[in-house]
Design a protein around this motif. Structure first.
Motif, PDB file in Angstrom:
ATOM      1  N   GLY A 407       0.795  -1.217   0.000  1.00 24.47           N
ATOM      2  CA  GLY A 407       0.000   0.000   0.000  1.00 24.47           C
ATOM      3  C   GLY A 407       0.826   1.265   0.000  1.00 24.47           C
ATOM      4  O   GLY A 407       0.401   2.296  -0.534  1.00 24.47           O
ATOM      5  N   ASP A 408       2.053   1.224   0.574  1.00 28.96           N
ATOM      6  CA  ASP A 408       2.863   2.442   0.623  1.00 28.96           C
ATOM      7  C   ASP A 408       3.424   2.839  -0.741  1.00 28.96           C
ATOM      8  O   ASP A 408       4.006   3.912  -0.885  1.00 28.96           O
ATOM      9  CB  ASP A 408       3.999   2.300   1.646  1.00 28.96           C
ATOM     10  N   PHE A 409       3.238   1.970  -1.765  1.00 26.43           N
ATOM     11  CA  PHE A 409       3.642   2.348  -3.114  1.00 26.43           C
ATOM     12  C   PHE A 409       2.795   3.496  -3.652  1.00 26.43           C
ATOM     13  O   PHE A 409       3.176   4.138  -4.637  1.00 26.43           O
ATOM     14  CB  PHE A 409       3.540   1.146  -4.061  1.00 26.43           C
ATOM     15  N   ALA A 410       1.660   3.753  -3.041  1.00 31.90           N
ATOM     16  CA  ALA A 410       0.787   4.830  -3.499  1.00 31.90           C
ATOM     17  C   ALA A 410       1.492   6.177  -3.463  1.00 31.90           C
ATOM     18  O   ALA A 410       1.177   7.074  -4.255  1.00 31.90           O
ATOM     19  CB  ALA A 410      -0.485   4.873  -2.645  1.00 31.90           C
ATOM     20  N   ASP A 411       2.448   6.348  -2.555  1.00 35.58           N
ATOM     21  CA  ASP A 411       3.141   7.632  -2.410  1.00 35.58           C
ATOM     22  C   ASP A 411       4.429   7.713  -3.226  1.00 35.58           C
ATOM     23  O   ASP A 411       5.172   8.685  -3.106  1.00 35.58           O
ATOM     24  CB  ASP A 411       3.474   7.873  -0.928  1.00 35.58           C
TER      25      ASP A 411
END
Length: 531
Positions: A407-411
């Motif tokens: 999920g942290d790939f969104a940033d």
């Protein structure tokens, strides 16, 4: 004494080591293959060994070329060796050929950079080189620009530049990546012939061990910046000692066995009928691209579309997705025609537009480099739904999870992702609006085998879990064999054969299909080993 001897080579950037203690040798008139997945350090090692890394790199160890240490040589001395004694063929000819300079002048510059030659001598030598690498009507093509050549022909021009000064060594870095099977086979055959004719040494860099096995005498296998195995290619190919080499030797995907019982009848999702498309080159010349195409795609079905570069695969894909319009014929979605023939831009019903999405070949070019992944994945919802911001952010997280990304790939920005991760983002974007059909145009052609295998498994799971249909465009017949229920073979804009994949590949009815199957790298060696 070896022509090229690399000893304990190490490369670091800002005190971070990326290549560790790499050693190998290249003998005169022999071919060394260097294989490994993306990021294994193959290209980095050769760039460091030949002094092509920038000032930010710290290079340790020795690289002896014909007795000269290239690591400690002066920039002037290196310039006199590179291009004259060492030729280079890089991966992407489109990026390495100047788009605004005729190819004759670009080849001529390789000569005049090292020799004082008059114009007539340069022209004569350039024509000889173009003839030698198989460019038809060489004398007439001198003033043509790279855009006038196919991908395979551009790569032949790059090989001509590398051979211009009759070098002792040629380094070919992924020279066949993203080329279809028959063009790839022709480039490999050309390199083999030139190596034999000139008696030069050759270093072939690839992520495909089957490609290397076609040419190499010896092979070096790299992983995470280290050499994990090396030796004669027959020994490494037939009796690998490292688990990573075994993994590289495994097929990209296993062919699916034919069903024992009757095949299921699937409701029709998309039908293409009597479709023809051409492009106007000039006022008087109109070049046909597709002829009388008939093809159907069922609900939850994966249909493969195979053929050489220039056969019309991508043009057909764009028409199916409503990005282009046919000259004649129709494309229907669940019984309703949505792409009318004619000269105007296609006007597609918004509901159909949402139901048919596309994954493009190049994961680097299909994502906006200035937008974060969250913004890229949120765009379909913002354009086509009334969902509030918090729900869109939740859906973005679900999309990343569905394609196996944290999920942290969104940033993150696309530049912070690997090629395989970017392709997963492109697939996630295509899935955002729950389409019934995804058109995947060469989605794994530029990826290494490990990453490509993951993308293939992801696409298969989409069909199994979501019931999504796929039109899978590829020149990799192994992937098509494993993934696709049915296959259509496209040759010069005509579907020459189609049917269930296992039946077509086991007993092809058309000569062109047999040619494609015979051009798969490693097939000859595999048959010899099995025998």
């Amino acid at each position: 004494m070896p022509l090229l001897q690399v000893e304990n080579l190490g490369v670091s950037f800002r005190s971070t080591p990326v290549v560790h203690d790499v050693s190998f040798t290249v003998d005169k008139a022999r071919t060394l293959g260097i294989v490994g997945e993306s990021g294994s350090g193959k290209s980095m090692s050769l760039l460091a060994a030949t002094g092509l890394l920038g000032p930010g790199a710290v290079v340790n160890g020795r690289t002896l070329f014909d007795g000269t240490d290239l690591v400690t040589a002066s920039p002037r001395h290196l310039r006199s060796i590179r291009g004259r004694d060492i030729g280079f063929v890089f991966q992407d000819p489109s990026s390495n050929l100047h788009p605004l300079v005729p190819i004759g002048r670009q080849i001529g510059e390789a000569l005049t950079a090292h020799h004082r030659l008059d114009r007539k001598t340069v022209r004569r030598r350039v024509i000889e080189l173009l003839d030698e690498v198989g460019i038809p009507r060489a004398q007439e093509r001198l003033d043509d620009h790279p855009v006038h050549f196919s991908g395979g022909m551009r790569q032949r021009v790059m090989i001509a530049i590398a051979l211009a000064n009759n070098p002792q060594l040629v380094i070919a870095d992924e020279p066949t990546t993203a080329l279809d099977a028959t063009v790839q086979a022709s480039i490999l055959a050309l390199l083999r012939r030139l190596q034999q004719d000139h008696g030069m040494a050759l270093v072939l860099v690839s992520h495909d061990l089957a490609v290397v096995s076609e040419l190499a005498d010896d092979v070096v296998v790299m992983r995470s910046g280290r050499v994990v195995e090396s030796g004669p290619v027959d020994r490494v190919y037939n009796a690998p000692t490292h688990s990573y080499t075994v993994e590289l030797l495994e097929p990209l995907a296993q062919p699916v066995a034919a069903p024992a019982g009757p095949r299921p009848e699937r409701p029709e999702l998309v039908r293409i009928e009597n479709l023809t498309k051409g492009f106007r080159i000039s006022r008087k010349e109109h070049r046909p691209v597709l002829w009388d195409i008939d093809l159907r795609i069922g609900e939850g079905e994966i249909v493969g579309l195979v053929g050489e570069s220039g056969s019309g695969k991508s043009t057909l894909s764009r028409i199916v997705t409503g990005l282009d319009v046919a000259d004649t014929g129709t494309v229907s979605f669940r019984g309703t025609s949505y792409v009318a023939s004619g000269k105007r831009r296609p006007v597609v019903d918004p509901q159909v537009r949402r139901s048919i999405q596309m994954v493009f070949q190049d994961p680097y070019g299909s994502l906006n480099p200035r937008r974060k992944i969250a913004q890229i994945l949120a765009a379909p919802f913002e354009l086509s739904t009334d969902l509030p911001g918090p729900q869109i952010r939740r859906r973005v997280g679900e999309l990343l999870e569905s394609v196996g990304l944290p999920g942290d790939f969104a940033d993150r920005y696309p530049v912070q992702l690997s090629g395989g991760q970017r392709q997963r983002v492109a697939i996630a974007r295509a899935l955002a609006l729950d389409p019934a059909l995804v058109v995947a145009d060469e989605p794994v052609s530029a990826l290494d085998k490990t990453t490509a295998r993951q993308i293939v498994e992801l696409l298969r799971s989409l069909r199994d879990e979501r019931g999504t249909s796929l039109l899978f465009v590829s020149h990799d017949l192994g992937v098509v064999s494993a993934l696709c229920d049915r296959v259509a073979v496209l040759h010069d804009g005509v579907i020459v054969e189609q049917g269930y994949t296992d039946e077509v590949f086991a007993d092809p009815a058309h000569d062109y299909t047999r040619t494609l199957l015979g051009a798969v790298p490693g097939s000859t060696r595999k048959e010899t080993v099995d025998a």
